[in-house]
Design a protein around this motif. Structure first.
Motif, PDB file in Angstrom:
ATOM      1  N   GLN A   5      45.538  11.977  -7.099  1.00 59.76           N
ATOM      2  CA  GLN A   5      45.527  10.938  -6.116  1.00 59.76           C
ATOM      3  C   GLN A   5      46.866  10.832  -5.343  1.00 59.76           C
ATOM      4  O   GLN A   5      46.809  10.462  -4.132  1.00 59.76           O
ATOM      5  N   VAL A   6      47.859  11.525  -5.913  1.00 59.73           N
ATOM      6  CA  VAL A   6      49.088  11.271  -4.905  1.00 59.73           C
ATOM      7  C   VAL A   6      48.877  12.570  -4.150  1.00 59.73           C
ATOM      8  O   VAL A   6      49.132  12.116  -2.625  1.00 59.73           O
ATOM      9  N   PHE A   7      48.271  13.500  -4.209  1.00 58.66           N
ATOM     10  CA  PHE A   7      48.016  14.486  -2.947  1.00 58.66           C
ATOM     11  C   PHE A   7      47.006  13.947  -2.079  1.00 58.66           C
ATOM     12  O   PHE A   7      47.468  14.225  -0.859  1.00 58.66           O
ATOM     13  N   ASP A   8      46.368  13.221  -2.355  1.00 62.62           N
ATOM     14  CA  ASP A   8      45.290  12.635  -1.454  1.00 62.62           C
ATOM     15  C   ASP A   8      45.942  11.656  -0.345  1.00 62.62           C
ATOM     16  O   ASP A   8      45.342  11.084   0.514  1.00 62.62           O
ATOM     17  N   ARG A   9      47.177  11.155  -0.741  1.00 60.14           N
ATOM     18  CA  ARG A   9      47.847  10.382  -0.064  1.00 60.14           C
ATOM     19  C   ARG A   9      48.991  10.834   0.848  1.00 60.14           C
ATOM     20  O   ARG A   9      49.542  10.146   1.531  1.00 60.14           O
ATOM     21  N   CYS A  10      49.134  12.225   0.569  1.00 59.39           N
ATOM     22  CA  CYS A  10      49.959  12.939   1.586  1.00 59.39           C
ATOM     23  C   CYS A  10      49.317  13.261   2.683  1.00 59.39           C
ATOM     24  O   CYS A  10      48.452  14.107   2.837  1.00 59.39           O
ATOM     25  N   PRO A  11      49.686  12.531   3.909  1.00 55.91           N
ATOM     26  CA  PRO A  11      49.063  12.732   5.108  1.00 55.91           C
ATOM     27  C   PRO A  11      49.107  14.026   5.855  1.00 55.91           C
ATOM     28  O   PRO A  11      48.125  14.556   6.503  1.00 55.91           O
ATOM     29  N   ASN A  12      49.791  15.086   5.649  1.00 57.24           N
ATOM     30  CA  ASN A  12      50.183  16.296   6.335  1.00 57.24           C
ATOM     31  C   ASN A  12      49.875  17.589   5.059  1.00 57.24           C
ATOM     32  O   ASN A  12      50.229  18.735   5.587  1.00 57.24           O
ATOM     33  N   LEU A  13      49.490  17.106   4.085  1.00 66.82           N
ATOM     34  CA  LEU A  13      49.164  18.209   3.124  1.00 66.82           C
ATOM     35  C   LEU A  13      48.319  19.005   3.659  1.00 66.82           C
ATOM     36  O   LEU A  13      47.046  18.774   3.857  1.00 66.82           O
ATOM     37  N   LYS A  14      48.608  20.555   3.735  1.00 62.93           N
ATOM     38  CA  LYS A  14      47.625  21.541   4.331  1.00 62.93           C
ATOM     39  C   LYS A  14      47.131  22.311   2.983  1.00 62.93           C
ATOM     40  O   LYS A  14      45.991  22.650   3.008  1.00 62.93           O
ATOM     41  N   TYR A  15      48.025  22.642   1.838  1.00 60.24           N
ATOM     42  CA  TYR A  15      47.568  23.421   0.810  1.00 60.24           C
ATOM     43  C   TYR A  15      48.070  22.998  -0.558  1.00 60.24           C
ATOM     44  O   TYR A  15      49.294  22.239  -0.781  1.00 60.24           O
ATOM     45  N   ILE A  16      47.237  22.791  -1.522  1.00 61.15           N
ATOM     46  CA  ILE A  16      47.389  22.690  -3.023  1.00 61.15           C
ATOM     47  C   ILE A  16      47.247  23.758  -3.693  1.00 61.15           C
ATOM     48  O   ILE A  16      46.233  24.666  -3.548  1.00 61.15           O
ATOM     49  N   LEU A  17      48.357  24.236  -4.444  1.00 60.99           N
ATOM     50  CA  LEU A  17      48.260  25.421  -5.482  1.00 60.99           C
ATOM     51  C   LEU A  17      48.408  24.989  -6.685  1.00 60.99           C
ATOM     52  O   LEU A  17      49.556  24.616  -7.306  1.00 60.99           O
TER      53      LEU A  17
END
Ligand SMILES: C[S@@+](CC[C@H](N)C(=O)[O-])C[C@H]1O[C@@H](n2cnc3c(N)ncnc32)[C@H](O)[C@@H]1O
Length: 209
Positions: free
Chosen positions: A162-174
């Protein structure tokens, strides 16, 4: 950079990290009940590291530029953020670590790097370890996030997604463990860690134009 020069530079980086961390370890002993008490706050203190060649493998799967902001969530003694600073053009390489002892070791190494190679920090580049629970820290500027989530609970994985989905500029999650983020899964690769081989899930969001 030619292939030979790349290999030579890579060897220099690996040797430098090894030298910086000589006599240092993230494998610490815990007080009775410490791990259990922390788990109630979504902090899983169990330690292990991804190995240097596998961080390189992850880097090879990413398109990274000099505006990227990298976070290692649960950064231990800080090797991965340091490797991203040395081996990629990222602008900021941040670690967030709950264990004060591990965070202090990271910051000690980072101080040495700042003193020995100030040129690595030109153009406002930063390398920083922060102590705390990453769920309580602002990571909204992240463009690349790595988390060695092997020991995390389903609850923590969901909160992180949920935190990641609120990061507007996130390109990659590993992430070692699968997440429920809306960012699409691109691929799963095998990486080597101090405890064994592990799967690493790479989530990737196409760049908005
Ligand atoms: C398996 S280690 C990974 C170390 C390093 N990132 C690597 O991949 O080589 C996981 C780290 O996450 C930290 N950690 C676990 N839960 C955390 C939380 N909620 N907030 C901050 N750090 C956390 C642990 O203390 C531990 O140092």
């Amino acid at each position: 950079m030619g292939n030979e020069a790349k290999l030579e530079f890579d060897q220099i980086c690996e040797n430098y990290i090894n030298a910086l961390y000589q006599g240092t370890t993230g494998f610490i002993s815990y007080k009775a009940g410490e791990k259990e008490a922390n788990a109630k706050n979504n902090i899983y203190l169990t330690y292990g590291e991804i190995l240097y060649p596998s961080v390189n493998t992850l880097i090879e799967h990413l398109e990274i530029n000099n505006q990227d902001i990298f976070y290692d969530l649960g950064s231990g003694i800080g090797k991965v953020a340091l490797q991203f600073l040395l081996k990629t053009p990222v602008k900021k390489a941040y670690g967030i670590e709950a264990s004060d002892g591990r965070h202090q070791q990271a910051e000690k190494v980072y101080r040495t790097v700042r003193q020995e190679f100030p040129e690595l920090f030109s153009g406002d580049r930063e390398l920083k370890s922060s102590r705390g629970n990453f769920l309580e820290m602002d990571i909204s500027d992240a463009t690349i996030v790595y988390t060695c989530s092997t020991c995390f609970s389903d609850e923590l994985l969901n909160s992180l997604s949920q935190v990641f989905d609120r990061c507007p500029n996130l390109k990659y999650i590993l992430s070692m463990k699968e997440l429920s983020s809306k960012i699409p899964l691109d691929r799963i690769i095998e990486v080597d860690c101090t405890w064994d081989k592990s799967k690493c899930h790479i989530y990737s969001r196409p760049v908005q134009v």
